[in-house]
Design a protein around this motif. Sequence first.
Motif, PDB file in Angstrom:
ATOM      1  N   HIS A 133       0.653  -1.118  -0.151  1.00 31.38           N
ATOM      2  CA  HIS A 133      -0.041   0.128   0.153  1.00 31.38           C
ATOM      3  C   HIS A 133       0.670   1.203   0.027  1.00 31.38           C
ATOM      4  O   HIS A 133       0.340   2.207   0.002  1.00 31.38           O
ATOM      5  N   HIS A 134       2.011   1.103   0.250  1.00 28.77           N
ATOM      6  CA  HIS A 134       2.975   2.503   0.086  1.00 28.77           C
ATOM      7  C   HIS A 134       3.570   2.198  -1.358  1.00 28.77           C
ATOM      8  O   HIS A 134       4.175   3.382  -1.851  1.00 28.77           O
TER       9      HIS A 134
ATOM     10  N   TRP B  59      -2.008   3.103  -2.542  1.00 28.10           N
ATOM     11  CA  TRP B  59      -1.346   4.170  -1.503  1.00 28.10           C
ATOM     12  C   TRP B  59      -2.624   5.023  -1.548  1.00 28.10           C
ATOM     13  O   TRP B  59      -2.812   5.672  -0.447  1.00 28.10           O
TER      14      TRP B  59
ATOM     15  N   ASP C 131       8.938   5.138   3.120  1.00 29.22           N
ATOM     16  CA  ASP C 131       8.915   3.870   2.966  1.00 29.22           C
ATOM     17  C   ASP C 131       9.657   2.945   3.803  1.00 29.22           C
ATOM     18  O   ASP C 131      10.261   2.065   3.277  1.00 29.22           O
TER      19      ASP C 131
ATOM     20  N   ARG D  14       4.017  11.484  -1.027  1.00 28.59           N
ATOM     21  CA  ARG D  14       4.535  10.504  -0.463  1.00 28.59           C
ATOM     22  C   ARG D  14       4.795  10.601   0.964  1.00 28.59           C
ATOM     23  O   ARG D  14       4.806  11.718   1.610  1.00 28.59           O
TER      24      ARG D  14
END
Length: 290
Positions: free
Chosen positions: A104-105, A111, A203, A288
């Motif tokens: 999911h990152h 995301w 991340d 992000r």
Amino acid sequence: MPPNLPDVVLWSIPAFVLLTVLEMALHHFHPDEDAAGYEAKDAVTSITMGLGSLVFDLLWKVPIVAIYTAVYELTPLRVPVLWWTVLLMLLAQDFFYYWSHRGHHVIRILWACHVVHHSSRKFNLSTALRQPWTSLTVWPFYLPMIACGVHPAALAFCSSANLVYQFWVHTERIDKLPRPFEYVLNTPSHHRVHHASQGGYLDRNFGGILILWDRLFGSFTAETERPVFGLTKNIDTFNPLRVATHEYAAIARDVRSAGSWSERAGRIFRGPGWQPAGRAVRTAAPERTG
């Protein structure tokens, strides 16, 4: 006959409320100038997102339970619900949670769901409640457990236990724990790194209960500098609907303006910061976080 396991999230709600109020009071009466602390509008948004997730999760459960039940009925395997098998199921669920969280990152359409949890520039116990409303993207990661004979209700119990564990790691009030705990478990220090927006922290530290998966698969980073929380491009809104959907809207805009089908696919399935070769980075690049 489904196993008779408690709803640990429901039973934990009073503790969630009490601990959040206590942390708010601590920030008010004993403020830490270096901590992000609380902001009323931000906390209300987080709590609203949490309450909304309960409603939407009930809707998503209908198709998910149907799929899980069908797979469970098709497999000849059965895992009995005993004290020691529950421990093994918790371990397996945490392993698949790591890969779900990591996925999911690094996949933008996933995301778009998870970005909700990272959208606050604060890091406190109310942030733990900032949950997505589109969690339909999570269920495929746990299909191997169902295929191996884990009852869907047992998987739900393990997932709930994992979620409850992660509540307490959303705080700046707890410094690093003794080294054995920091080595094995996901802790506030590790999770602060995960929510930070600095480049070296992006991340990293995907573990739910155990941080061992990050150490094993190369995604671990220790907390060395104070994190800056939020997204690399913050959304500057407390509107729950925008918080829940802003990245889906950004994907739709990028897909409409894409010059080819390969670019359209990349905008959906590559990383959140992906750009096609030779194209300048857009001013509205996807957010992000770590």
